[in-house]
Design an enzyme around this catalytic site. Structure first.
Site, short mmCIF file in Angstrom:
data_model
loop_
_atom_site.label_atom_id
_atom_site.label_comp_id
_atom_site.label_asym_id
_atom_site.label_seq_id
_atom_site.Cartn_x
_atom_site.Cartn_y
_atom_site.Cartn_z
CG ASP A 156 3.65 -36.44 55.08
OD1 ASP A 156 3.69 -36.93 54.19
OD2 ASP A 156 4.54 -35.99 55.78
CD GLU A 176 -13.68 -41.55 72.50
OE1 GLU A 176 -13.89 -40.39 72.60
OE2 GLU A 176 -12.63 -41.90 72.80
#
Length: 581
Positions: free
Chosen positions: A230, A291
């Site tokens: 957002d 990752e």
């Protein structure tokens, strides 16, 4: 709830096109799912209610997953379901790692994730990092600690200007109306670019950055497939919090007042939006998701709600080490005309191509007027919305649908006494706000609440009395309905590799090229693999006659076609597979 989709209304699929579970992996192979996915925004308050309180919930989404799988989308983006006082309907977050009881529990979220993944659907959750709720423990601690305290450094507290510091620290205005500053009893002011109940975090503080990384880890560990961010262009502010310059007149280089109201504010308000410092944050987040990807081979993604009008500035957010995607909002404001659409598409494609990315196309969301309303309303608005949606789904890149797009829902004029959007109050009742695009979904039946909630329960926003023919159930058995049109387009988009990203890295790359020499009211482009593989033609102001030998596979409205000449009425889009040779 039973799924509303029924087999009899399934659009006839061209020979060789797979259906059902065989379509669940967009593009197939090793291409990341997010590069050509069609995602579906669920505005949770208005999607489906199962506990009879008139507000949608997580269990409602879970029970409607079969409907979304049948429609053919690749996944869902769910608007905030976190603990919140609901000053802005969940975009004022008090705890980013728990579910608000209004929407269910963490166990409900886990069950939703499990069922969605079983159905082959991805789940993207909303992250609200620009601001917190004023009831967030960190903000309450800042209020209690007083000026100069470490607690206040997590937010943007400043002394006021003028005698006694009685004036706000600068001239910034809230997106929701009024000053972007509120004074607290000890005399300081805090910044809130939205409602006063939404204080902005200080993203220059390492603790703010560290705690948000932990929020990302919390949801990644639960199995979400990505995050919609957002206000992704707003986190970092000008370090000196300088006054914005005096307003300038809208022009080709500046957004119009309507665009500023909707979100393109960075030109007129240069010190609070699109600051260079945001890119360091997204590089950290991208490294974190990479990752996780390396651990298990699953592809996660970040998509930004980036209201930046300049396509080149926008493209900076999707450089290879930053966000995977960011919404391309240009078509939200393009008039329904062929030249305007072509200009918007060209600008977006050129800018993202420069950084090795693709556009993420949208025609609607929970903050803007529905396409049917923007394009004129009534029958004309619906025809144009259908044509626009079919053209969008033929473009290269990712697409996001907003709930109700697949039904052609109209914009609703919610009576003033029933409006719930904080914009209505903050604007002094001069701006109606966003309630008209957030009216709860009609699923079945001939009268409110149309299967959205229990019979006899009033939804949190009123539904029109004439939506019986627009319900998902009614449209599933109508071969000419918008839902069947969208379902057919999504089936073709999955089945035809040149409409997506091929899974095989050695396969020919699908291309895009315009058809030129056409009437000004006609937009036409080819999706190519070597030569033309599919031609999309959209007419706007007038009827179009186009020599195009091939096979008609889909049209937004009835067209004339004899295999050689396509006769396209105004406000219509068609997909044609050209004849080779």
């Amino acid at each position: 709830m039973d799924p509303v989709a029924t087999d009899p209304a399934d659009p006839p699929a061209p020979a060789g096109i797979p259906t059902g579970a065989a379509l669940r992996q967009p593009g197939g192979g090793a291409a990341p799912w997010w590069r050509d996915a069609v995602m579906y925004e669920v505005y949770i308050r208005s999607f489906a209610d199962t506990d009879g309180d008139g507000v949608g919930d997580l269990e409602g989404i879970r029970r409607r997953l079969p409907d979304l799988a049948d429609l053919g989308v690749d996944g869902v983006w769910i608007t905030p379901f976190y603990r919140s006082p609901m000053a802005d309907h969940g975009y004022d977050v008090a705890d980013h790692t728990d579910v608000d009881p209004m929407f269910g529990t963490l166990a409900d979220l886990d069950a939703l994730l499990a069922d969605a993944h079983t159905a082959g659907l991805k789940v993207v959750v909303d992250l609200v990092p620009n601001h917190s709720s004023s009831e967030h423990p960190a903000f309450q601690a800042a209020l209690a600690a007083g000026p100069g305290s470490p607690e206040r450094e997590l937010y943007l507290f400043r002394d006021g200007r003028g005698p006694g510091g009685a004036r706000p620290p600068n001239n910034w205005m809230s997106v929701f109306g009024g000053p972007a500053w509120t004074r607290v009893p000890d005399g300081q002011w805090y910044l809130h670019l939205f409602a006063r109940e939404q204080p902005d975090w200080n993203w220059r503080h390492p603790r703010v950055r560290a705690e948000h990384r932990e929020v990302l880890r919390f949801w990644l560990d639960r199995g979400v497939d990505g995050f919609r961010i957002d206000v992704s262009h707003g986190l970092v502010k000008d370090e000196a919090l300088r006054d914005h310059p005096d307003p300038v007149t809208a022009s080709a280089d500046h957004p119009t007042p309507d665009q500023v109201d909707a979100g393109f504010r960075e030109v007129l308000e240069p010190y609070s939006w699109d600051q260079d410092g945001v890119h360091e944050i997204y590089r950290e987040w991208r490294a974190l998701l990479d990752e996780y990807d390396r651990r298990d081979g699953r592809a996660r993604m970040l998509v930004g709600e980036t209201w930046v009008a300049d396509p080149e500035r926008l493209a900076r957010y999707v450089r290879p080490d930053e966000l995977h995607l960011t919404f391309t909002f240009s078509l939200l404001f393009a008039p329904f005309s062929a030249p305007a659409w072509r200009s918007a598409i060209d600008a977006a494609r050129a800018a993202t191509a420069a950084v090795g990315a693709l556009p993420t196309w949208v025609l609607a969301n929970h903050d803007v007027v529905r396409p049917t309303g923007r394009y004129g309303g009534g029958d004309v608005g619906l025809r144009r919305a259908r044509a626009a949606l079919l053209a969008l789904l033929a473009l290269p890149g990712t697409a996001y649908l907003y709930q109700g797009d697949e039904l052609g829902l109209p914009q609703v004029d919610v009576p003033p006494e029933q409006r719930r959007d904080p914009i209505w109050e903050r604007s002094g009742h001069t701006a109606a706000g966003r309630d008209g695009t957030r009216v709860p979904m009609p699923w079945s039946g001939q009268e409110p609440p149309y299967g959205f909630t229990d019979d006899g329960t009033e939804p949190w926003l009123p539904q029109p009395a004439d939506w019986g023919d627009l319900t998902a159930a009614a449209q599933s058995v109508d071969p000419m309905s918008t839902r069947v049109l969208v379902r057919g387009a999504l089936a073709l988009r999955r089945a035809l590799p040149f409409l997506g990203d091929p899974g095989d890295p050695d396969a020919p790359r699908p291309g895009f090229r315009w058809r030129d020499g056409l009437p000004t009211s006609c937009l036409a482009f080819d999706r190519t693999v070597g030569g033309p593989a599919l031609t999309c033609v959209m007419s706007t102001e007038e009827e179009v006659h186009l020599a195009l030998a091939g096979r008609l596979v889909l049209a937004s409205s009835p067209v004339g076609y004899d295999g050689a000449t396509l006769v396209l009425p105004p406000d219509t889009t068609a997909w044609v597979i050209p004849r080779s040779g």
